[in-house]
Design a protein around this motif. Structure first.
Motif, PDB file in Angstrom:
ATOM      1  N   LEU A  49     -12.828  17.698  11.762  1.00 15.09           N
ATOM      2  CA  LEU A  49     -13.908  17.662  12.760  1.00 15.09           C
ATOM      3  C   LEU A  49     -13.376  17.299  14.143  1.00 15.09           C
ATOM      4  O   LEU A  49     -13.820  17.874  15.144  1.00 15.09           O
ATOM      5  N   ALA A  50     -12.433  16.369  14.215  1.00 15.01           N
ATOM      6  CA  ALA A  50     -11.850  16.009  15.510  1.00 15.01           C
ATOM      7  C   ALA A  50     -11.184  17.220  16.144  1.00 15.01           C
ATOM      8  O   ALA A  50     -11.365  17.496  17.333  1.00 15.01           O
ATOM      9  N   MET A  51     -10.443  17.983  15.343  1.00 15.13           N
ATOM     10  CA  MET A  51      -9.781  19.177  15.871  1.00 15.13           C
ATOM     11  C   MET A  51     -10.791  20.255  16.243  1.00 15.13           C
ATOM     12  O   MET A  51     -10.681  20.877  17.300  1.00 15.13           O
ATOM     13  N   ALA A  52     -11.777  20.482  15.388  1.00 13.06           N
ATOM     14  CA  ALA A  52     -12.773  21.525  15.642  1.00 13.06           C
ATOM     15  C   ALA A  52     -13.592  21.226  16.890  1.00 13.06           C
ATOM     16  O   ALA A  52     -13.987  22.144  17.612  1.00 13.06           O
ATOM     17  N   LEU A  53     -13.841  19.945  17.140  1.00 14.90           N
ATOM     18  CA  LEU A  53     -14.637  19.553  18.305  1.00 14.90           C
ATOM     19  C   LEU A  53     -13.784  19.275  19.537  1.00 14.90           C
ATOM     20  O   LEU A  53     -14.311  18.979  20.606  1.00 14.90           O
ATOM     21  N   GLY A  54     -12.449  19.330  19.372  1.00 17.55           N
ATOM     22  CA  GLY A  54     -11.555  19.058  20.500  1.00 17.55           C
ATOM     23  C   GLY A  54     -11.590  17.611  20.934  1.00 17.55           C
ATOM     24  O   GLY A  54     -11.453  17.306  22.111  1.00 17.55           O
ATOM     25  N   LYS A  55     -11.771  16.720  19.974  1.00 19.86           N
ATOM     26  CA  LYS A  55     -11.877  15.290  20.264  1.00 19.86           C
ATOM     27  C   LYS A  55     -10.688  14.549  19.668  1.00 19.86           C
ATOM     28  O   LYS A  55     -10.069  15.009  18.706  1.00 19.86           O
ATOM     29  N   PRO A  56     -10.370  13.370  20.198  1.00 19.56           N
ATOM     30  CA  PRO A  56      -9.274  12.583  19.621  1.00 19.56           C
ATOM     31  C   PRO A  56      -9.678  11.987  18.272  1.00 19.56           C
ATOM     32  O   PRO A  56     -10.865  11.853  17.974  1.00 19.56           O
ATOM     33  N   LEU A  57      -8.681  11.647  17.480  1.00 21.40           N
ATOM     34  CA  LEU A  57      -8.901  11.002  16.193  1.00 21.40           C
ATOM     35  C   LEU A  57      -8.281   9.620  16.267  1.00 21.40           C
ATOM     36  O   LEU A  57      -7.084   9.488  16.517  1.00 21.40           O
ATOM     37  N   LEU A  58      -9.081   8.588  16.083  1.00 15.64           N
ATOM     38  CA  LEU A  58      -8.596   7.215  16.100  1.00 15.64           C
ATOM     39  C   LEU A  58      -8.412   6.759  14.661  1.00 15.64           C
ATOM     40  O   LEU A  58      -9.353   6.799  13.864  1.00 15.64           O
ATOM     41  N   LEU A  59      -7.197   6.347  14.335  1.00 16.42           N
ATOM     42  CA  LEU A  59      -6.906   5.823  13.002  1.00 16.42           C
ATOM     43  C   LEU A  59      -6.699   4.321  13.122  1.00 16.42           C
ATOM     44  O   LEU A  59      -5.848   3.872  13.873  1.00 16.42           O
ATOM     45  N   GLU A  60      -7.499   3.568  12.385  1.00 19.48           N
ATOM     46  CA  GLU A  60      -7.399   2.113  12.392  1.00 19.48           C
ATOM     47  C   GLU A  60      -7.087   1.627  10.989  1.00 19.48           C
ATOM     48  O   GLU A  60      -7.458   2.268  10.018  1.00 19.48           O
ATOM     49  N   GLY A  61      -6.439   0.491  10.904  1.00 16.59           N
ATOM     50  CA  GLY A  61      -6.158  -0.098   9.609  1.00 16.59           C
ATOM     51  C   GLY A  61      -5.042  -1.116   9.709  1.00 16.59           C
ATOM     52  O   GLY A  61      -4.377  -1.243  10.740  1.00 16.59           O
ATOM     53  N   ALA A  62      -4.825  -1.815   8.622  1.00 14.56           N
ATOM     54  CA  ALA A  62      -3.784  -2.834   8.561  1.00 14.56           C
ATOM     55  C   ALA A  62      -2.406  -2.170   8.664  1.00 14.56           C
ATOM     56  O   ALA A  62      -2.253  -0.986   8.358  1.00 14.56           O
ATOM     57  N   PRO A  63      -1.402  -2.944   9.085  1.00 18.99           N
ATOM     58  CA  PRO A  63      -0.041  -2.399   9.134  1.00 18.99           C
ATOM     59  C   PRO A  63       0.398  -1.914   7.751  1.00 18.99           C
ATOM     60  O   PRO A  63       0.107  -2.541   6.736  1.00 18.99           O
ATOM     61  N   GLY A  64       1.071  -0.770   7.743  1.00 21.43           N
ATOM     62  CA  GLY A  64       1.643  -0.279   6.504  1.00 21.43           C
ATOM     63  C   GLY A  64       0.741   0.575   5.637  1.00 21.43           C
ATOM     64  O   GLY A  64       1.128   0.957   4.534  1.00 21.43           O
ATOM     65  N   VAL A  65      -0.464   0.917   6.089  1.00 21.55           N
ATOM     66  CA  VAL A  65      -1.367   1.718   5.253  1.00 21.55           C
ATOM     67  C   VAL A  65      -1.162   3.223   5.426  1.00 21.55           C
ATOM     68  O   VAL A  65      -1.753   4.004   4.699  1.00 21.55           O
TER      69      VAL A  65
END
Length: 86
Positions: A49-65
């Motif tokens: 969806l991020a690519m189809a809409l031309g929007k950035p993708l934010l990935l959040e999570g603990a270190p090492g995931v």
């Protein structure tokens, strides 16, 4: 409902239906799997969806995931440069 803004008639968000030969989340998941990265349904859907809409993708999570590995794999299969911010 109250507080919700209605889109102006004809003011739809442009969507790219096919990105680098990938026509949906399942196709992205298969392509990532072929590139040695196993993406769950949520990640494949959000990334598509991020690519189809031309929007950035934010990935959040603990270190090492695996956030960086996910980003590297997605960038690789769609032929894009990865820009990593910390």
């Amino acid at each position: 409902g109250p507080g919700r803004r209605q889109a102006a008639p004809g003011a739809l968000m442009p969507v790219r239906p096919i990105i680098a030969g990938i026509d949906g989340p399942a196709a992205l998941a298969r392509t990532l799997r072929a590139a040695q990265y196993i993406a769950d349904e949520g990640l494949a859907t959000a990334a598509y969806l991020a690519m189809a809409l031309g929007k950035p993708l934010l990935l959040e999570g603990a270190p090492g995931v695996g956030k960086t590995e996910a980003a590297k794999a997605i960038a690789s299969v769609v032929g894009r440069e990865l820009v990593r911010l910390q």
